[in-house]
Design a protein around this motif. Structure first.
Motif, mmCIF file in Angstrom:
data_model
loop_
_atom_site.group_PDB
_atom_site.id
_atom_site.type_symbol
_atom_site.label_atom_id
_atom_site.label_comp_id
_atom_site.label_asym_id
_atom_site.label_seq_id
_atom_site.Cartn_x
_atom_site.Cartn_y
_atom_site.Cartn_z
ATOM 1 N N ASP A 27 -7.295 -0.728 11.002
ATOM 2 C CA ASP A 27 -6.226 -1.619 10.564
ATOM 3 C C ASP A 27 -5.436 -0.933 9.448
ATOM 4 O OD1 ASP A 27 -8.888 -3.762 9.559
ATOM 5 O OD2 ASP A 27 -8.035 -2.100 8.405
ATOM 6 N N PHE A 28 -4.486 -1.629 8.909
ATOM 7 C CA PHE A 28 -3.605 -1.005 7.919
ATOM 8 C C PHE A 28 -3.623 -1.887 6.674
ATOM 9 C CE2 PHE A 28 0.901 1.126 7.581
ATOM 10 C CZ PHE A 28 0.500 1.751 6.414
ATOM 11 N N PRO A 29 -4.557 -1.611 5.759
ATOM 12 C CA PRO A 29 -4.643 -2.434 4.552
ATOM 13 C C PRO A 29 -3.348 -2.361 3.738
ATOM 14 C CG PRO A 29 -6.531 -0.937 4.737
ATOM 15 C CD PRO A 29 -5.539 -0.515 5.772
ATOM 16 N N VAL A 30 -3.066 -3.415 3.007
ATOM 17 C CA VAL A 30 -1.912 -3.444 2.100
ATOM 18 C C VAL A 30 -2.427 -3.277 0.683
ATOM 19 C CG1 VAL A 30 -0.071 -4.877 1.141
ATOM 20 C CG2 VAL A 30 -0.514 -4.899 3.603
ATOM 21 N N LEU A 31 -1.900 -2.289 -0.026
ATOM 22 C CA LEU A 31 -2.266 -2.111 -1.429
ATOM 23 C C LEU A 31 -1.002 -2.075 -2.263
ATOM 24 C CD1 LEU A 31 -4.762 -0.228 0.099
ATOM 25 C CD2 LEU A 31 -5.462 -0.520 -2.263
ATOM 26 N N SER A 32 -0.789 -3.127 -3.035
ATOM 27 C CA SER A 32 0.395 -3.227 -3.884
ATOM 28 C C SER A 32 -0.037 -3.664 -5.271
ATOM 29 C CB SER A 32 1.375 -4.264 -3.332
ATOM 30 O OG SER A 32 1.805 -3.913 -2.032
ATOM 31 N N ALA A 33 0.522 -2.990 -6.273
ATOM 32 C CA ALA A 33 0.161 -3.294 -7.659
ATOM 33 C C ALA A 33 0.883 -4.538 -8.175
ATOM 34 C CB ALA A 33 0.466 -2.101 -8.544
ATOM 35 N N GLY A 34 1.846 -5.042 -7.430
ATOM 36 C CA GLY A 34 2.588 -6.217 -7.883
ATOM 37 C C GLY A 34 3.134 -6.953 -6.679
ATOM 38 N N HIS A 76 -4.333 8.986 3.719
ATOM 39 C CA HIS A 76 -5.594 8.846 2.996
ATOM 40 C C HIS A 76 -5.375 8.075 1.705
ATOM 41 C CE1 HIS A 76 -6.797 11.962 5.790
ATOM 42 N NE2 HIS A 76 -5.814 12.729 5.347
ATOM 43 N N CYS A 77 -6.049 6.933 1.583
ATOM 44 C CA CYS A 77 -5.932 6.122 0.374
ATOM 45 C C CYS A 77 -7.078 6.466 -0.567
ATOM 46 C CB CYS A 77 -5.978 4.637 0.732
ATOM 47 S SG CYS A 77 -5.960 3.564 -0.716
ATOM 48 N N VAL A 78 -6.793 6.445 -1.846
ATOM 49 C CA VAL A 78 -7.810 6.772 -2.847
ATOM 50 C C VAL A 78 -8.969 5.764 -2.818
ATOM 51 C CG1 VAL A 78 -6.775 5.506 -4.783
ATOM 52 C CG2 VAL A 78 -8.049 7.622 -5.227
ATOM 53 N N ARG A 110 10.811 6.502 -8.425
ATOM 54 C CA ARG A 110 10.917 5.095 -8.833
ATOM 55 C C ARG A 110 11.124 4.210 -7.612
ATOM 56 N NH1 ARG A 110 12.315 5.028 -14.334
ATOM 57 N NH2 ARG A 110 13.156 7.045 -15.022
ATOM 58 N N SER A 111 10.524 3.020 -7.697
ATOM 59 C CA SER A 111 10.664 2.043 -6.618
ATOM 60 C C SER A 111 11.368 0.797 -7.116
ATOM 61 C CB SER A 111 9.282 1.627 -6.105
ATOM 62 O OG SER A 111 8.652 2.699 -5.456
ATOM 63 N N TYR A 112 12.006 0.076 -6.189
ATOM 64 C CA TYR A 112 12.405 -1.301 -6.474
ATOM 65 C C TYR A 112 11.134 -2.067 -6.825
ATOM 66 C CZ TYR A 112 16.943 -0.242 -4.393
ATOM 67 O OH TYR A 112 18.176 0.301 -4.125
ATOM 68 N N SER A 142 7.817 -5.429 5.089
ATOM 69 C CA SER A 142 8.048 -5.385 3.640
ATOM 70 C C SER A 142 6.759 -5.116 2.871
ATOM 71 C CB SER A 142 8.747 -6.649 3.149
ATOM 72 O OG SER A 142 8.052 -7.773 3.581
ATOM 73 N N GLU A 143 5.620 -5.638 3.334
ATOM 74 C CA GLU A 143 4.394 -5.386 2.556
ATOM 75 C C GLU A 143 3.980 -3.919 2.584
ATOM 76 O OE1 GLU A 143 2.624 -7.215 6.417
ATOM 77 O OE2 GLU A 143 4.492 -7.344 5.302
ATOM 78 N N HIS A 144 4.410 -3.190 3.614
ATOM 79 C CA HIS A 144 4.109 -1.757 3.681
ATOM 80 C C HIS A 144 5.250 -0.899 3.106
ATOM 81 C CE1 HIS A 144 0.237 -1.915 5.570
ATOM 82 N NE2 HIS A 144 0.674 -2.691 6.544
ATOM 83 N N ILE A 148 12.357 0.714 3.310
ATOM 84 C CA ILE A 148 12.223 2.166 3.282
ATOM 85 C C ILE A 148 11.213 2.573 2.218
ATOM 86 C CG2 ILE A 148 13.441 4.355 2.858
ATOM 87 C CD1 ILE A 148 15.992 2.907 3.875
ATOM 88 N N ARG A 149 10.275 3.429 2.615
ATOM 89 C CA ARG A 149 9.302 3.955 1.662
ATOM 90 C C ARG A 149 9.289 5.473 1.734
ATOM 91 N NH1 ARG A 149 3.237 2.426 3.136
ATOM 92 N NH2 ARG A 149 2.856 3.503 1.165
ATOM 93 N N LEU A 150 8.679 6.050 0.713
ATOM 94 C CA LEU A 150 8.414 7.478 0.716
ATOM 95 C C LEU A 150 7.102 7.710 1.472
ATOM 96 C CD1 LEU A 150 9.212 10.296 -0.483
ATOM 97 C CD2 LEU A 150 7.808 9.688 -2.465
ATOM 98 N N LEU A 157 -2.340 8.328 -0.854
ATOM 99 C CA LEU A 157 -1.220 7.453 -0.481
ATOM 100 C C LEU A 157 -0.536 6.757 -1.663
ATOM 101 C CD1 LEU A 157 0.020 6.819 2.305
ATOM 102 C CD2 LEU A 157 -1.400 4.765 2.378
ATOM 103 N N TRP A 158 -1.164 6.794 -2.857
ATOM 104 C CA TRP A 158 -0.449 6.155 -3.974
ATOM 105 C C TRP A 158 0.831 6.915 -4.330
ATOM 106 C CZ3 TRP A 158 -4.642 9.152 -6.085
ATOM 107 C CH2 TRP A 158 -4.295 10.001 -7.117
ATOM 108 N N LYS A 159 0.925 8.190 -3.866
ATOM 109 C CA LYS A 159 2.158 8.962 -4.092
ATOM 110 C C LYS A 159 3.275 8.530 -3.142
ATOM 111 C CE LYS A 159 0.097 11.900 -6.999
ATOM 112 N NZ LYS A 159 0.500 12.144 -8.396
ATOM 113 N N SER A 160 2.923 7.834 -2.075
ATOM 114 C CA SER A 160 3.914 7.416 -1.071
ATOM 115 C C SER A 160 4.517 6.078 -1.498
ATOM 116 C CB SER A 160 3.257 7.300 0.310
ATOM 117 O OG SER A 160 2.850 8.571 0.772
ATOM 118 N N ALA A 161 5.469 6.160 -2.415
ATOM 119 C CA ALA A 161 6.030 4.959 -3.049
ATOM 120 C C ALA A 161 6.696 4.039 -2.037
ATOM 121 C CB ALA A 161 7.024 5.368 -4.128
ATOM 122 N N LYS A 162 6.249 2.792 -2.021
ATOM 123 C CA LYS A 162 6.887 1.771 -1.184
ATOM 124 C C LYS A 162 8.174 1.310 -1.881
ATOM 125 C CE LYS A 162 3.008 -0.857 -0.874
ATOM 126 N NZ LYS A 162 2.021 -1.807 -0.225
#
Ligand SMILES: Nc1nc2c(c(=O)[nH]1)N[C@H]1C(S)=C(S)[C@@H](COP(=O)(O)O)O[C@H]1N2
Ligand SMILES: [Mo]
Length: 198
Positions: A27-34, A76-78, A110-112, A142-144, A148-150, A157-162
């Motif tokens: 599956d594709f977990p969603v990890l968002s800090a906010g 790869h997610c940390v 930087r991300s929105y 939008s959750e991923h 548009i994401r990097l 994957l934390w470097k791949s800014a959503k």
């Protein structure tokens, strides 16, 4: 152009494709800090600012006119999950950087919504990073990180800014959100660079 990472040649031992300490997920977990920011494509802009303050900006319309690529990559997610052979569609950062004049060594992304992350500029170049808007043939949700994401799949994957909105080029390195909170400044999954000092 389609890019394929290790793991393309049919079935093989999963462990051979997984960096140390990672497990496979389907599956594709969603990890968002906010919270997920609302990003409207009509007003979306992506801006690269070089080390002397010159801005290079693209609208969604500009982006659509650039050559598009379909990378198939492992991510790869940390937090230890990995997904193999994910497919995306978007524009190579090489294409955007063709028009950028810079001798800087570092990129601060930087991300929105306020998220940031940092990496050496060279890790965004030479076919290693994309601005992506489709995942497995569908518009990126939008959750991923949609619209548009990097995507920088060779680093955790934390470097791949959503919801990416821009990159500031710098002569000195500046830690981003997770890097300020103890994540490794570089984050190579194959060297298991999860946290500071790894
Ligand atoms: N803007 C933004 N980008 C982000 C994050 C975030 O919180 N905000 N989380 C990062 C982290 S820690 C991971 S693991 C991946 C998760 O991407 P996903 O939610 O699509 O799985 O996005 C990265 N990019
Ligand atoms: Mo993460």
């Amino acid at each position: 152009m389609s890019r394929v990472t290790r793991g393309f040649q049919g079935r093989r031992e999963q462990s051979a494709d997984l960096p140390p300490g990672q497990y496979l997920t389907h599956d594709f977990p969603v990890l968002s800090a906010g919270p997920t920011p609302r990003v409207d494509l009509d007003t979306w802009q992506f801006t690269i600012t070089n080390e002397i303050g010159t801005d290079y900006s693209w609208t969604w319309h500009d982006l659509q006119r650039l050559p598009s690529e379909r990378p198939t990559v492992d991510i790869h997610c940390v937090t230890k999950w990995s997904k193999l052979r994910t497919s995306w569609e978007g524009v190579s950062l090489d294409t955007l950087f063709e028009s950028v004049d810079s001798g800087a060594d570092y990129a601060f992304v930087r991300s929105y919504g306020g998220y940031t992350t940092n990496l050496p500029l060279e890790d965004l170049l030479d076919g290693k990073a994309w601005l992506v808007h489709k995942y497995e043939g569908e518009d990126l949700t939008s959750e991923h990180g949609g619209p548009i994401r990097l995507l920088v799949p060779h680093l955790y994957l934390w470097k791949s800014a959503k919801w990416v909105r821009g990159i500031q080029l710098r002569d000195d390195d500046l830690p981003g959100f997770w890097e300020s909170l103890g994540y490794h400044e570089y984050g190579d999954p194959w060297r298991e660079q999860r946290y500071v000092g790894d």
